[in-house]
Each structure stands twice: as C-alpha cells, then as structure tokens.
Scaffold this motif. Structure first.
Motif, PDB file in Angstrom:
ATOM      1  N   PHE A 171       0.811  -1.214   0.000  1.00 27.73           N
ATOM      2  CA  PHE A 171       0.000   0.000   0.000  1.00 27.73           C
ATOM      3  C   PHE A 171       0.853   1.276   0.000  1.00 27.73           C
ATOM      4  O   PHE A 171       0.571   2.201  -0.771  1.00 27.73           O
ATOM      5  CB  PHE A 171      -0.996   0.003   1.167  1.00 27.73           C
ATOM      6  N   PRO A 172       1.886   1.370   0.866  1.00 25.73           N
ATOM      7  CA  PRO A 172       2.732   2.568   0.794  1.00 25.73           C
ATOM      8  C   PRO A 172       3.337   2.764  -0.599  1.00 25.73           C
ATOM      9  O   PRO A 172       3.418   3.892  -1.089  1.00 25.73           O
ATOM     10  CB  PRO A 172       3.815   2.312   1.841  1.00 25.73           C
ATOM     11  N   ASN A 173       3.757   1.659  -1.251  1.00 27.70           N
ATOM     12  CA  ASN A 173       4.333   1.793  -2.592  1.00 27.70           C
ATOM     13  C   ASN A 173       3.305   2.341  -3.575  1.00 27.70           C
ATOM     14  O   ASN A 173       3.620   3.157  -4.447  1.00 27.70           O
ATOM     15  CB  ASN A 173       4.882   0.460  -3.087  1.00 27.70           C
ATOM     16  N   TYR A 174       2.046   1.905  -3.426  1.00 28.15           N
ATOM     17  CA  TYR A 174       0.966   2.442  -4.259  1.00 28.15           C
ATOM     18  C   TYR A 174       0.772   3.938  -3.994  1.00 28.15           C
ATOM     19  O   TYR A 174       0.562   4.726  -4.921  1.00 28.15           O
ATOM     20  CB  TYR A 174      -0.331   1.672  -3.976  1.00 28.15           C
ATOM     21  N   LEU A 175       0.873   4.325  -2.724  1.00 28.91           N
ATOM     22  CA  LEU A 175       0.751   5.740  -2.364  1.00 28.91           C
ATOM     23  C   LEU A 175       1.923   6.558  -2.919  1.00 28.91           C
ATOM     24  O   LEU A 175       1.749   7.707  -3.327  1.00 28.91           O
ATOM     25  CB  LEU A 175       0.643   5.900  -0.847  1.00 28.91           C
ATOM     26  N   TYR A 176       3.126   5.947  -2.970  1.00 29.90           N
ATOM     27  CA  TYR A 176       4.259   6.618  -3.615  1.00 29.90           C
ATOM     28  C   TYR A 176       3.918   6.902  -5.083  1.00 29.90           C
ATOM     29  O   TYR A 176       4.256   7.957  -5.621  1.00 29.90           O
ATOM     30  CB  TYR A 176       5.527   5.750  -3.586  1.00 29.90           C
ATOM     31  N   ASN A 177       3.261   5.933  -5.718  1.00 32.29           N
ATOM     32  CA  ASN A 177       2.895   6.082  -7.128  1.00 32.29           C
ATOM     33  C   ASN A 177       1.899   7.235  -7.313  1.00 32.29           C
ATOM     34  O   ASN A 177       2.014   8.020  -8.261  1.00 32.29           O
ATOM     35  CB  ASN A 177       2.300   4.774  -7.651  1.00 32.29           C
ATOM     36  N   ILE A 178       0.935   7.344  -6.395  1.00 31.72           N
ATOM     37  CA  ILE A 178      -0.011   8.472  -6.442  1.00 31.72           C
ATOM     38  C   ILE A 178       0.757   9.793  -6.320  1.00 31.72           C
ATOM     39  O   ILE A 178       0.524  10.736  -7.084  1.00 31.72           O
ATOM     40  CB  ILE A 178      -1.052   8.362  -5.305  1.00 31.72           C
ATOM     41  N   LEU A 182       0.943  12.913  -9.028  1.00 39.14           N
ATOM     42  CA  LEU A 182       0.578  14.289  -8.681  1.00 39.14           C
ATOM     43  C   LEU A 182       1.703  15.263  -9.036  1.00 39.14           C
ATOM     44  O   LEU A 182       1.465  16.353  -9.563  1.00 39.14           O
ATOM     45  CB  LEU A 182       0.239  14.390  -7.189  1.00 39.14           C
ATOM     46  N   LEU A 183       2.936  14.844  -8.748  1.00 39.70           N
ATOM     47  CA  LEU A 183       4.087  15.687  -9.065  1.00 39.70           C
ATOM     48  C   LEU A 183       4.270  15.827 -10.573  1.00 39.70           C
ATOM     49  O   LEU A 183       4.470  16.933 -11.091  1.00 39.70           O
ATOM     50  CB  LEU A 183       5.364  15.109  -8.443  1.00 39.70           C
ATOM     51  N   ALA A 184       4.184  14.686 -11.272  1.00 38.55           N
ATOM     52  CA  ALA A 184       4.402  14.692 -12.726  1.00 38.55           C
ATOM     53  C   ALA A 184       3.386  15.587 -13.442  1.00 38.55           C
ATOM     54  O   ALA A 184       3.732  16.301 -14.393  1.00 38.55           O
ATOM     55  CB  ALA A 184       4.326  13.270 -13.270  1.00 38.55           C
ATOM     56  N   GLU A 185       2.141  15.563 -12.961  1.00 37.26           N
ATOM     57  CA  GLU A 185       1.088  16.399 -13.559  1.00 37.26           C
ATOM     58  C   GLU A 185       1.387  17.887 -13.392  1.00 37.26           C
ATOM     59  O   GLU A 185       0.843  18.728 -14.110  1.00 37.26           O
ATOM     60  CB  GLU A 185      -0.278  16.079 -12.926  1.00 37.26           C
ATOM     61  N   ASN A 186       2.257  18.189 -12.434  1.00 34.05           N
ATOM     62  CA  ASN A 186       2.602  19.594 -12.166  1.00 34.05           C
ATOM     63  C   ASN A 186       4.089  19.867 -12.393  1.00 34.05           C
ATOM     64  O   ASN A 186       4.682  20.760 -11.780  1.00 34.05           O
ATOM     65  CB  ASN A 186       2.180  19.971 -10.740  1.00 34.05           C
ATOM     66  N   GLU A 187       4.671  19.050 -13.289  1.00 35.16           N
ATOM     67  CA  GLU A 187       6.048  19.239 -13.768  1.00 35.16           C
ATOM     68  C   GLU A 187       7.083  19.276 -12.647  1.00 35.16           C
ATOM     69  O   GLU A 187       7.975  20.127 -12.613  1.00 35.16           O
ATOM     70  CB  GLU A 187       6.137  20.513 -14.632  1.00 35.16           C
ATOM     71  N   MET A 188       6.915  18.336 -11.715  1.00 38.50           N
ATOM     72  CA  MET A 188       7.912  18.166 -10.657  1.00 38.50           C
ATOM     73  C   MET A 188       8.389  16.720 -10.634  1.00 38.50           C
ATOM     74  O   MET A 188       7.701  15.819 -11.110  1.00 38.50           O
ATOM     75  CB  MET A 188       7.329  18.569  -9.293  1.00 38.50           C
ATOM     76  N   ASP A 189       9.578  16.519 -10.076  1.00 41.98           N
ATOM     77  CA  ASP A 189      10.234  15.219 -10.128  1.00 41.98           C
ATOM     78  C   ASP A 189      10.055  14.456  -8.813  1.00 41.98           C
ATOM     79  O   ASP A 189      10.161  15.045  -7.736  1.00 41.98           O
ATOM     80  CB  ASP A 189      11.735  15.422 -10.398  1.00 41.98           C
ATOM     81  N   PHE A 190       9.814  13.159  -8.924  1.00 41.16           N
ATOM     82  CA  PHE A 190       9.675  12.286  -7.746  1.00 41.16           C
ATOM     83  C   PHE A 190      10.935  12.300  -6.876  1.00 41.16           C
ATOM     84  O   PHE A 190      10.880  12.033  -5.674  1.00 41.16           O
ATOM     85  CB  PHE A 190       9.345  10.863  -8.200  1.00 41.16           C
ATOM     86  N   GLU A 191      12.064  12.628  -7.513  1.00 39.71           N
ATOM     87  CA  GLU A 191      13.345  12.703  -6.797  1.00 39.71           C
ATOM     88  C   GLU A 191      13.237  13.589  -5.556  1.00 39.71           C
ATOM     89  O   GLU A 191      13.896  13.337  -4.545  1.00 39.71           O
ATOM     90  CB  GLU A 191      14.418  13.250  -7.747  1.00 39.71           C
ATOM     91  N   MET A 192      12.382  14.599  -5.615  1.00 38.06           N
ATOM     92  CA  MET A 192      12.228  15.536  -4.502  1.00 38.06           C
ATOM     93  C   MET A 192      11.677  14.857  -3.250  1.00 38.06           C
ATOM     94  O   MET A 192      11.933  15.297  -2.128  1.00 38.06           O
ATOM     95  CB  MET A 192      11.291  16.683  -4.920  1.00 38.06           C
ATOM     96  N   PRO A 195      14.170  11.723  -0.257  1.00 42.28           N
ATOM     97  CA  PRO A 195      14.729  11.893   1.096  1.00 42.28           C
ATOM     98  C   PRO A 195      13.668  11.792   2.192  1.00 42.28           C
ATOM     99  O   PRO A 195      13.928  11.252   3.274  1.00 42.28           O
ATOM    100  CB  PRO A 195      15.354  13.293   1.056  1.00 42.28           C
ATOM    101  N   LEU A 196      12.463  12.297   1.915  1.00 42.28           N
ATOM    102  CA  LEU A 196      11.360  12.230   2.875  1.00 42.28           C
ATOM    103  C   LEU A 196      10.936  10.779   3.115  1.00 42.28           C
ATOM    104  O   LEU A 196      10.733  10.355   4.259  1.00 42.28           O
ATOM    105  CB  LEU A 196      10.179  13.050   2.340  1.00 42.28           C
ATOM    106  N   ILE A 197      10.823  10.029   2.027  1.00 43.78           N
ATOM    107  CA  ILE A 197      10.442   8.613   2.130  1.00 43.78           C
ATOM    108  C   ILE A 197      11.489   7.840   2.928  1.00 43.78           C
ATOM    109  O   ILE A 197      11.158   7.032   3.803  1.00 43.78           O
ATOM    110  CB  ILE A 197      10.261   8.003   0.717  1.00 43.78           C
ATOM    111  N   LEU A 198      12.751   8.113   2.645  1.00 42.43           N
ATOM    112  CA  LEU A 198      13.844   7.417   3.332  1.00 42.43           C
ATOM    113  C   LEU A 198      13.854   7.742   4.824  1.00 42.43           C
ATOM    114  O   LEU A 198      14.015   6.842   5.664  1.00 42.43           O
ATOM    115  CB  LEU A 198      15.179   7.794   2.696  1.00 42.43           C
TER     116      LEU A 198
END
Length: 260
Positions: A171-178, A182-192, A195-198
């Motif tokens: 489930f958390p991995n699915y939430l990461y995908n959401i 959301l970021l991609a739709e607003n031209e931002m990178d998951f890379e951001m 660090p928070l996930i880690l």
C-alpha cells in the motif's frame, strides 16, 4: 542439503542463490518455461527441467516457489517421491501440502524481492513451519544457513503477517505512485520526495509508527486538510483515500493508540 527449486521467479531466484552461496547443492530448477528454468539453473549449477515427470528423486527437499493457486497441484505431483516439500507462500496454509504428504513445511521469506535487485539474504526474515517437530527443526536449521532472522510462525500467524506486509509495503508503494503522478502532472520530479520517504522508513527502524506520525491529520489541521481535499475535487478516488486515511489517523490519535 540437496535442494530442488520448483519455480524460477523472484523468490525462487533469490532463494536458490542464497542456498548455493551457503554451500548447498541445487539439484534441479523447474519452470513451465524452459528458458526461465535454464537461466536460473545456469547461475546455480543445477539441471533445468520444464516437466515435473523429469524430477530427480536424488534430492532432500523440494522448495515450491510458484503462484499460490498451483502450489497444491504441484505438491500432489511431487508427493510420490516421498521427499520433504516446503512452499514459500505467505498466504497459503500448510494444509495445502498436508493434503498430499505428511513430509511438508513452509519456508516463507518476508521480503519484497526482485530478480534484478540484490538483497543481503542474511537480513531477510524467514518464517518457518513444519508438519511436525523434526521437520520444523530441520527447516529452521536450513534457514539459519542463509539468514540471521529465523522465526517459527504458524499458518494462522503467517496469514496475519502477510496481511500486515500488504499494509506495510504494497500500500505505501501504491501511495508513492499516487504522489509521483501528482508531481508529474505539475512538472515536478519524484526525486524531490525520496529523502522524505527514506527518513520516514528510517524512523520506524527505532520507533513504533504511532510514535513518529506527522502531518496535518495528526495535528488535526482542518484548514490544510480542507485545502488538500479541494485540490482533489477532480480525483474522487484519491479524495476518498485521503479522507479515510486522515480520519483514521485522527481517530487513533484521539484514542491514544494505533491499530497495533
């Protein structure tokens, strides 16, 4: 020990490598797809087969690592060899094997495994169950040759563990995908977010999750939550998920304890 691996997927691949590295002999690797069987067999010095009628009885244990719905039929085919049979499933009862043989057990690795990503198998929790004490002891001894985290877990406990793992991992991995969408739709990178996930994952290595919960729901920040929900007006499914999770965090915080 002499071990035959029935399956060639993610779990089978990591287990076979761990057994070989620990000095066990992999006798055969079976897959319905000969190419898959041959690839894994090559890496662990075993014979590849794609037909269970070609199974060698010169083995001490068959490890069945296949989709849950075919474990029973494979066990039925292998039972005539009167060798120990163990499956690696988190959700399948030991009785699935006991229907065909008393020489049965479970060898369940509690880890998310991918063929192309190395894992230090010594750290992987192995959950063991045997049809009797002697089988349980044998499987625990085998498990300890490849992992430093070996647990004796009943079928009932293992099913709960598997359910807990879905909440803790899938489930958390699915939430990461959401979050990524959301970021991609607003031209931002998951890379951001990495660090928070880690940091979140590292916190629960030394604390219980309820002790380190953060965010607007735990603070009961109604304005922020209302703003978030408004942003999800065009995504009713995500809005429902957000509301359900937020309400549960608030409820558990008010009762002073988590679900655990």
């Amino acid at each position: 020990m002499r071990i035959s691996i029935i399956g060639s997927g993610n779990v089978a691949t990591h287990l076979a490598a761990a057994f070989k590295n620990a000095g066990h002999r992999i006798v055969q690797v079976y897959s319905a797809n000969m190419q898959n069987a041959a690839l894994l067999a090559y890496h662990v010095g075993a014979e590849a087969i794609d037909d269970l009628s070609h199974v060698s009885p010169e083995t001490d244990i068959f490890i069945i690592s296949v989709k849950d719905d075919v474990i029973g039929s494979i066990a039925e085919t292998l039972a005539k060899h009167k060798r120990l049979i163990a499956h690696t499933s988190g959700a399948t009862d030991l009785r699935t094997l006991l229907n065909f043989t008393s020489k049965s057990g479970v060898f369940y690795p509690l880890q998310t495994l991918s063929k192309n990503k190395e894992v230090d198998f010594l750290t992987v929790p192995l959950c063991i169950e045997g049809a009797d004490e002697s089988i349980t002891t044998l499987l625990i001894d085998l498990a300890r040759t490849v992992s430093n985290n070996v647990y004796r877990v009943s079928s009932t406990q293992r099913k709960i563990l598997h359910l807990a793992a879905v909440f803790a991992c899938n489930f958390p991995n699915y939430l990461y995908n959401i979050a990524q969408q959301l970021l991609a739709e607003n031209e931002m990178d998951f890379e951001m977010l990495r660090p928070l996930i880690l940091e979140t994952a590292q916190k629960v290595q030394t604390h219980l999750p309820a002790e380190v919960q953060t965010g607007p729901a735990i603070r009961n920040d109604e304005n922020t939550m209302a703003a978030h929900l408004q942003m999800l007006d065009t995504k009713p499914d995500l809005k429902t998920i957000y509301e359900l999770l937020s309400q549960d965090i608030i409820k558990n915080n008010n009762t002073g304890h988590g679900h655990g």
